[in-house]
Every structure is written in C-alpha cells, then in structure tokens.
Design an enzyme around this catalytic site. Structure first.
Site, mmCIF file in Angstrom:
data_model
loop_
_atom_site.group_PDB
_atom_site.id
_atom_site.type_symbol
_atom_site.label_atom_id
_atom_site.label_comp_id
_atom_site.label_asym_id
_atom_site.label_seq_id
_atom_site.Cartn_x
_atom_site.Cartn_y
_atom_site.Cartn_z
ATOM 1 N N ARG A 146 0.820 -1.232 0.000
ATOM 2 C CA ARG A 146 0.000 0.000 0.000
ATOM 3 C C ARG A 146 0.845 1.270 0.000
ATOM 4 N NH1 ARG A 146 -3.128 -2.905 4.008
ATOM 5 N NH2 ARG A 146 -4.811 -3.986 2.930
ATOM 6 N N LYS A 252 7.453 22.862 -14.630
ATOM 7 C CA LYS A 252 6.633 21.692 -14.272
ATOM 8 C C LYS A 252 6.231 21.762 -12.800
ATOM 9 C CE LYS A 252 5.397 17.079 -14.742
ATOM 10 N NZ LYS A 252 5.477 15.837 -15.433
ATOM 11 N N GLU A 262 -4.412 16.952 -11.627
ATOM 12 C CA GLU A 262 -4.956 17.298 -12.937
ATOM 13 C C GLU A 262 -6.474 17.500 -12.920
ATOM 14 O OE1 GLU A 262 -2.872 15.511 -16.269
ATOM 15 O OE2 GLU A 262 -4.681 15.697 -17.468
ATOM 16 N N ARG A 266 -3.148 21.304 -14.922
ATOM 17 C CA ARG A 266 -2.072 20.355 -15.259
ATOM 18 C C ARG A 266 -2.222 19.771 -16.659
ATOM 19 N NH1 ARG A 266 0.970 15.841 -11.480
ATOM 20 N NH2 ARG A 266 2.289 15.067 -13.161
ATOM 21 N N HIS A 273 0.155 15.766 -26.722
ATOM 22 C CA HIS A 273 0.104 14.370 -26.275
ATOM 23 C C HIS A 273 -1.134 13.623 -26.776
ATOM 24 C CE1 HIS A 273 3.339 15.770 -23.783
ATOM 25 N NE2 HIS A 273 3.464 14.618 -23.134
ATOM 26 N N HIS A 290 8.223 8.107 -27.457
ATOM 27 C CA HIS A 290 7.201 8.992 -26.883
ATOM 28 C C HIS A 290 7.473 10.460 -27.258
ATOM 29 C CE1 HIS A 290 4.338 10.631 -24.002
ATOM 30 N NE2 HIS A 290 5.298 11.407 -23.531
HETATM 31 P P1 NAD Z 1 12.852 5.238 -21.967
HETATM 32 O O1 NAD Z 1 12.629 5.150 -20.525
HETATM 33 O O2 NAD Z 1 12.414 4.109 -22.821
HETATM 34 O O3 NAD Z 1 14.391 5.533 -22.224
HETATM 35 C C1 NAD Z 1 14.841 5.694 -23.546
HETATM 36 C C2 NAD Z 1 16.003 4.772 -23.910
HETATM 37 O O4 NAD Z 1 17.212 5.331 -23.402
HETATM 38 C C3 NAD Z 1 15.923 3.385 -23.342
HETATM 39 O O5 NAD Z 1 16.411 2.472 -24.291
HETATM 40 C C4 NAD Z 1 16.853 3.446 -22.135
HETATM 41 O O6 NAD Z 1 17.387 2.193 -21.790
HETATM 42 C C5 NAD Z 1 17.922 4.355 -22.655
HETATM 43 N N1 NAD Z 1 18.663 5.124 -21.654
HETATM 44 C C6 NAD Z 1 18.179 5.693 -20.542
HETATM 45 N N2 NAD Z 1 19.117 6.455 -19.979
HETATM 46 C C7 NAD Z 1 20.218 6.340 -20.730
HETATM 47 C C8 NAD Z 1 21.522 6.914 -20.652
HETATM 48 N N3 NAD Z 1 21.846 7.802 -19.729
HETATM 49 N N4 NAD Z 1 22.427 6.570 -21.597
HETATM 50 C C9 NAD Z 1 22.081 5.719 -22.603
HETATM 51 N N5 NAD Z 1 20.876 5.157 -22.736
HETATM 52 C C10 NAD Z 1 19.949 5.489 -21.802
HETATM 53 O O7 NAD Z 1 12.122 6.540 -22.579
HETATM 54 P P2 NAD Z 1 11.938 8.041 -22.060
HETATM 55 O O8 NAD Z 1 11.881 8.864 -23.287
HETATM 56 O O9 NAD Z 1 12.908 8.375 -21.003
HETATM 57 O O10 NAD Z 1 10.512 8.003 -21.375
HETATM 58 C C11 NAD Z 1 9.343 7.761 -22.103
HETATM 59 C C12 NAD Z 1 8.258 7.325 -21.143
HETATM 60 O O11 NAD Z 1 7.996 8.367 -20.215
HETATM 61 C C13 NAD Z 1 6.943 7.019 -21.818
HETATM 62 O O12 NAD Z 1 6.449 5.805 -21.339
HETATM 63 C C14 NAD Z 1 6.036 8.160 -21.394
HETATM 64 O O13 NAD Z 1 4.687 7.781 -21.316
HETATM 65 C C15 NAD Z 1 6.593 8.511 -20.044
HETATM 66 N N6 NAD Z 1 6.317 9.876 -19.612
HETATM 67 C C16 NAD Z 1 5.786 10.043 -18.379
HETATM 68 C C17 NAD Z 1 5.529 11.311 -17.900
HETATM 69 C C18 NAD Z 1 5.023 11.505 -16.502
HETATM 70 O O14 NAD Z 1 4.641 12.619 -16.142
HETATM 71 N N7 NAD Z 1 5.027 10.479 -15.677
HETATM 72 C C19 NAD Z 1 5.843 12.425 -18.696
HETATM 73 C C20 NAD Z 1 6.397 12.226 -19.950
HETATM 74 C C21 NAD Z 1 6.632 10.928 -20.395
HETATM 75 N N1 GLY Z 2 3.623 14.870 -18.419
HETATM 76 C C1 GLY Z 2 2.311 15.316 -18.066
HETATM 77 C C2 GLY Z 2 2.122 15.525 -16.631
HETATM 78 O O1 GLY Z 2 2.991 15.295 -15.834
HETATM 79 O O2 GLY Z 2 1.063 15.940 -16.227
#
Ligand code: NAD
Ligand code: GLY
Length: 385
Positions: A146, A252, A262, A266, A273, A290
């Site tokens: 939890r 942010k 949100e 937000r 997106h 993404h």
């Molecule tokens: P990811 O986590 O897939 O990382 C991208 C790639 O880079 C992967 O292959 C990873 O292994 C590699 N990598 C990571 N750090 C590295 C480094 N320092 N050196 C070399 N390689 C490295 O992708 P991302 O773009 O970081 O994140 C995308 C995700 O984030 C999506 O699922 C999206 O929905 C989510 N997201 C969430 C929010 C939120 O508010 N929670 C906001 C935006 C995006």
């Molecule tokens: N990336 C969108 C949010 O954090 O609300």
C-alpha cells in the site's frame, strides 16, 4: 508566468565528470511544494555518485534499485556503491528495455522480487532510468504494501525535464497508454546531467520535445531562448543543458503545485500528447519514441489552435521549424482519421467520449478545447505522410 520568473543565467557544469562531488556550486535544487508530499529536485553534474545526494532519505534497511539492462550496464554499480553507504542491503531489479515492457508483467516482476527478498514496508525503491522505468517503478512503489517511498533517478533528458517530476506513475494497457496508474510522488528527484552524455541522439531529441513544450504552454521567453540555443542544445553543451533542465523543472513544478491531480491546469502539460498518444498506440508502442510522437503531436495541436482561430499560421510554421531543428519528425503516420479519433477518444482528458485537445491560446498560455471531427481530419490531412 511572472509568478515563477526565470532565473536567467545558466550554471557552470562545464567539464564535470561522473563523480564530481555534489557539493559543487553548480548543483541546484528546486523545491516542489506539495505540503507533506513536498520534495527536492536536485540538478547537477555528478550528483548520482555523490554520497551526500542520498543522505536524509526515509530510514530503511533495504534499498532496491529498479532499472533496465541498458542503464544497468552504465550506471547501476555507481548508484549501488553510493547507496551502500546508507543502506544495509542494496538490491536490484533489472528489467528488459523498452516501452513495450512498460506493462503489468514488469510491475509484477518487481513485486515478485520484493516479496522473494522479504522487503518490508520501509524499503525504498530507486528508479534508475528513463520515463519507462520511472513510471513503472513509481506505480510499483504506490502499490507495494500500500505504498513505499521511492526516489527518481532519471537518466534520459525526457525523464529529467518531465516524467520524474510530478508523481504521475503508470503502465500501459493494450487498449491505451498509461491507463493503469496512480498519482504518487517521489521523495526526491536526482538529475545527474553527466549521464545525458551516453544518451543516443534519437533519445536526446525525444527529450527536447518535452523541453520545447514548456515554451508555448507557459513561457514565451523560454521558447525564444530554446530557439536561440538549439545548436548548443543539440551539441549538449553543459551550461545550456543545465539551464534547459532547470527551467523545465521549474515550470513543471509550478504547474504541479497548483494542480497535483490534474483537475484543470495540469492538462496543459499534455500539449501535443493527445495526437502523440494516438501515434504511439496506433503504430504499436516502441515504434515511435514517446518524445517523437509528442513533437509531431505538437505540430498537429498547433495547427488545430490555428484552425480554431486562436493562433496565426506563423506560429505553426515557427513551432514546426523548431521541432524539425531538434531532430524530430513533423509529419504524422497516416493511420486514417477514424483510427486517430478512435485512439484519441480513450485519452484520459476525454469526457463522455468527447476529445479535449490542449491548444495554445496565446504564446505562453494554453487551454483545453473540443473540436469538430472534420476539423481534426483537416489537421491530420495537412500533416500526414
Ligand atoms: P525510456 O525510458 O524508454 O528511455 C529511452 C532509452 O534510453 C531506453 O532504451 C533506455 O534504456 C535508454 N537510456 C536511458 N538512460 C540512458 C543513458 N543515460 N544513456 C544511454 N541510454 C539510456 O524513454 P523516455 O523517453 O525516457 O521516457 C518515455 C516514457 O515516459 C513514456 O512511457 C512516457 O509515457 C513517459 N512519460 C511520463 C511522464 C510523466 O509525467 N510520468 C511524462 C512524460 C513521459
Ligand atoms: N507529463 C504530463 C504531466 O505530468 O502531467
């Protein structure tokens, strides 16, 4: 945006190596104020390996680092070494890499390992990786017994400027992106700028999409700054990168402080997106990154803002040019308007099946609008391959 006017100068992170002490004057801290869920976002070169970065976290015997195979190879031993000064046991869960693994199976793998290792409810999870690892580790932390504390250690540009901050945690469902999740804040975010050096170019560009996003939605001056510094950003100049990460996190934090769950404001963080998630889901997760989908989605959302009479055509051209200079795709895959609309109706901003788009109302100000399907079809036709 005068309420959080930019700290103009960029800090000096030049020449730092992984391992530079966190006491370095170039390390900056932004506090995100959410009452008893407040936490610091620490930004600087070398913070990952600094013992002081990990002091004063919730007391526990066990730390568990959740990461993926790629990031483990690069940074897991450094982080484990730093954490071993503070925890009796430092365990690891290493998942496969990729958006396709941001699913229930991966979260279950984390639960399995936590239970097999008899991790108690004081255990602290550390999300070492990009947004995929951050989102799914946060969700696992929200659910395990939890709720256990977790720390975000974002290693991609996208994760440092967006996903690690604000407490949105989730996994994907075959029927929709990020559909299963929780609002659950980390207790700390540690952005080590040095780790961005190993990021592949395509991933770096994907992160720039989320940096660019903050300009049109919240800070026109930041948009000017990004345009001016795009060559230096693409060259990953440390000072410029430090400013981009810090300013993005400030914006942010400002948004999340006002609307953590949100209820309204937000949603502006989702500029681009709604189209972007449709591209990702429509093509199959992992085909487009993404950030690539968001970059292209911002071109579509900018054009929708124009066609709704809110912004001039010159704004669409300006944003499209900037996104292109960041190395991002600006033409959407031709999935057919009906499939786009179908995917966008399962967007979390949709209400009663009606899609609500984030549009730009003026430079630095965004809002939510509905639009006739025919108008959305015109936008898609104008920008599809
Ligand atoms: P990811 O986590 O897939 O990382 C991208 C790639 O880079 C992967 O292959 C990873 O292994 C590699 N990598 C990571 N750090 C590295 C480094 N320092 N050196 C070399 N390689 C490295 O992708 P991302 O773009 O970081 O994140 C995308 C995700 O984030 C999506 O699922 C999206 O929905 C989510 N997201 C969430 C929010 C939120 O508010 N929670 C906001 C935006 C995006
Ligand atoms: N990336 C969108 C949010 O954090 O609300």
């Amino acid at each position: 945006m005068s309420a959080f006017a930019a700290a103009a100068g960029a800090d000096d992170g030049a020449g730092a190596q992984l391992g530079t002490p966190a006491a370095s004057p170039s390390v900056q801290t932004i506090q995100i104020d959410l009452g008893d869920r407040s936490y610091p976002i620490v930004i600087g070169p070398g913070v990952l390996q600094s013992a002081s970065s990990w002091a004063d976290l919730p007391r526990a015997a066990t730390a568990v680092v959740v990461t993926n195979v790629t990031v483990a190879h690069l940074y897991l031993s450094a982080l484990k070494q730093a954490l071993s000064l503070h925890y009796t046991r430092v365990l690891e869960v290493v998942l496969p890499d990729g958006e396709a693994h941001k699913d229930w199976g991966s979260v279950n793998t984390v639960f399995d390992q936590l239970l097999h290792q008899a991790c108690d409810r004081r255990t602290v999870l550390f999300a070492l990786g990009g947004g995929v690892i951050g989102d799914l580790t946060g969700f696992a932390a929200a659910c395990y017994m939890r709720g256990v504390p977790f720390v975000q250690v974002p290693t991609t540009l996208l994760a440092q400027v967006d996903s690690s901050v604000g407490g949105k945690t989730a996994v994907n469902h075959p029927l929709g992106k990020n559909m299963i999740g929780a609002f659950y804040q980390p207790v700390r975010v540690l952005c080590d700028l040095d780790v961005l050096r190993t990021l592949p170019d395509r991933e770096f560009s994907a992160g720039l999409a989320e940096v660019i996003k903050y300009g049109p939605i919240a800070d026109a001056a930041f948009l000017d700054w990004i345009e001016e510094h795009m060559p230096a950003l693409m060259a990953r100049e440390p000072k410029v990168l430090a400013h981009a990460v810090r300013r993005s996190c400030e914006i942010k934090a400002w948004v999340v402080e006002q609307d953590e769950r949100e209820a309204g404001l937000r949603a502006i963080l989702n500029f681009g997106h709604t189209f972007g998630h449709a591209i990702e889901a429509g093509l199959g997760y992992g085909q487009w990154l993404h950030g690539e989908a968001v970059g292209c989605g911002m071109v579509l959302a900018a054009d929708l803002s124009h066609r709704l009479g809110l912004m001039p055509a010159s704004f669409v051209a300006r944003l499209r040019g900037l996104i292109e200079r960041a190395g991002l795709p600006v033409r959407a895959p031709d999935l057919g308007a009906q499939r786009y609309l179908q995917w966008m109706r399962v967007d979390k901003k949709a209400e009663g099946g009606e899609i609500r788009f984030v549009v730009i109302e003026a430079l630095g100000r965004a809002g939510l609008r509905t639009a006739p399907d025919a108008l959305v079809g015109e936008v898609l036709a104008a920008h599809s391959v």
